[in-house]
Design a protein around this motif. Structure first.
Motif, PDB file in Angstrom:
ATOM      1  N   LEU A 131       6.657 -33.207   6.800  1.00  0.00           N
ATOM      2  CA  LEU A 131       5.515 -32.449   6.302  1.00  0.00           C
ATOM      3  C   LEU A 131       4.820 -33.168   5.153  1.00  0.00           C
ATOM      4  N   SER A 132       5.591 -33.953   4.403  1.00  0.00           N
ATOM      5  CA  SER A 132       4.986 -34.677   3.275  1.00  0.00           C
ATOM      6  C   SER A 132       4.029 -35.767   3.741  1.00  0.00           C
ATOM      7  N   MET A 133       4.133 -36.187   5.010  1.00  0.00           N
ATOM      8  CA  MET A 133       3.275 -37.242   5.545  1.00  0.00           C
ATOM      9  C   MET A 133       1.965 -36.709   6.118  1.00  0.00           C
ATOM     10  N   LEU A 134       1.798 -35.403   6.101  1.00  0.00           N
ATOM     11  CA  LEU A 134       0.552 -34.827   6.593  1.00  0.00           C
ATOM     12  C   LEU A 134      -0.577 -35.102   5.603  1.00  0.00           C
ATOM     13  N   PRO A 135      -1.825 -35.095   6.075  1.00  0.00           N
ATOM     14  CA  PRO A 135      -2.952 -35.262   5.148  1.00  0.00           C
ATOM     15  C   PRO A 135      -2.862 -34.259   4.003  1.00  0.00           C
ATOM     16  N   VAL A 136      -3.285 -34.684   2.825  1.00  0.00           N
ATOM     17  CA  VAL A 136      -3.123 -33.858   1.629  1.00  0.00           C
ATOM     18  C   VAL A 136      -3.738 -32.471   1.801  1.00  0.00           C
ATOM     19  N   ALA A 137      -4.925 -32.403   2.372  1.00  0.00           N
ATOM     20  CA  ALA A 137      -5.599 -31.116   2.520  1.00  0.00           C
ATOM     21  C   ALA A 137      -4.797 -30.168   3.413  1.00  0.00           C
ATOM     22  N   ASP A 185      -9.102 -24.061   6.134  1.00  0.00           N
ATOM     23  CA  ASP A 185      -8.629 -24.131   4.749  1.00  0.00           C
ATOM     24  C   ASP A 185      -7.753 -22.939   4.363  1.00  0.00           C
ATOM     25  N   GLY A 186      -7.345 -22.127   5.363  1.00  0.00           N
ATOM     26  CA  GLY A 186      -6.458 -21.008   5.078  1.00  0.00           C
ATOM     27  C   GLY A 186      -4.999 -21.427   5.164  1.00  0.00           C
ATOM     28  N   ILE A 187      -4.114 -20.489   4.855  1.00  0.00           N
ATOM     29  CA  ILE A 187      -2.678 -20.786   4.894  1.00  0.00           C
ATOM     30  C   ILE A 187      -2.240 -21.094   6.320  1.00  0.00           C
ATOM     31  N   PHE A 188      -1.394 -22.113   6.460  1.00  0.00           N
ATOM     32  CA  PHE A 188      -0.809 -22.480   7.755  1.00  0.00           C
ATOM     33  C   PHE A 188       0.689 -22.257   7.635  1.00  0.00           C
TER      34      PHE A 188
END
Length: 386
Positions: free
Chosen positions: A209-215, A184-187
């Motif tokens: 990148l917009s298609m990645l899972p929301v989390a 849950d940290g910055i990627f």
């Protein structure tokens, strides 16, 4: 310290040629030598690379455009050769080293005419046009890859594998650990098309990148180097998709950008590959399909086969494919950390040192055993050239 000697470095004005030339210039200067650079208008103005180095612009023609273009190029090459000979008369170099690109040609031709020892350095996994033209006459050929297409096996005796020199600030990243990926940290994602930028990255990456899972998407922090004609649209797209992104047409602090990046999305230019492998950063690579002899695809093979990168052909580089590859890497911190280590294993951190060692031997017999640089060979032990 060895006695002061003079060397001329000749390179075309793109980052792929100028960065390794600058790294060699710095290493030779550390050894007490004087260096002069010959290039084109772009090369001598490259920011931050050749400060304090004597520079010269030589006319050089591209051997394109049919008979009329060839005649014009020939005139420019002859004029550049004459100017280079005048430089050699006053600067008195003990060797001239070419890094490819058309501005290197007149400098090397002048060295042949004057009887000055010469070497060429090839950054790519395919021997470039200018280097192919002069390979027969130079005294040494330094390569960045163990396998180099278009390099004739008959030159094996003068070929040395040294790697592709990178800036000291990039090389220093080998001593810094790969940044920790916290749940849950910055990627952090670095997107770069090299010194010329890449429009396809600006068009595809935001949507991918917009298609990645929301989390996962909410964890992203993107730094994106874009072409000036693409930057406004790309910035607007990231904002529309609520993806945290900083954009610039040029990244002067590239070593620091690499230091914090968890993943790099990039072209597969020679300097990009050298920096990824020096720093140990995993990547998704999109080779430039129009690159001469498709050399970027060849550049990407070693790091991809080692598991340090994934390569996507440009005609297959879609938002869906990018999102798929991002999830395979980014959602598995162990896999990504392993990919970083495999990328690092492909690096040749002593490239500047080994190239400088080779350059210092010019003027006498050059033997691999004298400088500790292995000859590149194939699995059968024979020279690995096509």
């Amino acid at each position: 310290m060895t006695r002061e000697r003079h060397f001329v470095l000749a390179a075309g004005g793109t980052g792929g040629h100028m960065v390794p030339a600058a790294a060699l210039a710095a290493e030779l200067a550390r050894r007490g030598h004087r260096v002069a650079l010959v290039s084109d208008e772009r090369g001598v103005r490259f920011p931050g690379l050749f400060e304090g180095v004597q520079t010269h612009v030589l006319p050089a023609g591209r051997l394109t455009g049919g008979p009329i273009g060839w005649i014009k190029a020939g005139r420019n090459i002859l004029a550049g050769r004459a100017m280079a000979r005048e430089l050699y008369r006053t600067f008195k170099p003990e060797a001239v080293i070419g890094f490819g690109g058309y501005p290197a040609l007149p400098a090397l031709l002048a060295a042949f005419k004057a009887g000055i020892p010469t070497a060429i350095h090839e950054q790519n996994a395919v021997l470039g046009r200018v280097n192919r033209l002069v390979a027969r006459k130079v005294d040494a050929v330094a390569t960045s890859y163990a396998e180099v297409d278009r390099l004739d096996a008959k030159y094996a005796d003068k070929v040395r594998l040294v790697g592709n020199p990178v800036r000291e600030a990039v090389l220093a990243l080998r001593d810094r650990p790969y940044p920790v990926i916290e749940e849950d940290g910055i990627f952090r994602v670095l997107v770069t098309g090299g010194s010329q930028g890449a429009s396809v990255l600006s068009k595809v990456v935001p949507d991918g990148l917009s298609m990645l899972p929301v989390a996962f998407r909410r964890r992203l922090q993107v730094t994106h180097q874009a072409r000036i004609e693409d930057i406004d649209n790309a910035r607007a797209k990231y904002a529309e998709l609520s993806i945290a992104a900083e954009l610039a047409t040029y990244l002067p602090d590239m070593p620091e950008q690499l230091a914090w990046a968890h993943l790099v999305i990039a072209r597969a230019g020679a300097s990009t590959i050298a920096e990824l492998t020096a720093a140990g950063r995993p990547a998704i690579l999109v080779p430039l399909p129009s690159a001469t002899d498709d050399h970027q695809t060849a550049n990407a093979e070693e790091i991809t086969q080692a598991g340090g990168a994934r390569t996507i052909r440009q005609d297959q580089f879609t938002p869906v494919e990018l999102a798929k590859q991002m999830q395979k890497l980014g959602l598995d911190p162990v896999a990504l950390t392993n990919a970083a280590a495999r990328a690092r294993d492909c690096g040749r951190p002593d490239a500047a040192r080994d190239l400088a060692d080779l350059v210092e031997t010019l003027g006498g017999p050059v033997r691999a055993s004298e400088i500790g640089v292995p000859l590149p060979t194939g699995a059968d032990g024979k020279p690995a050239y096509a």
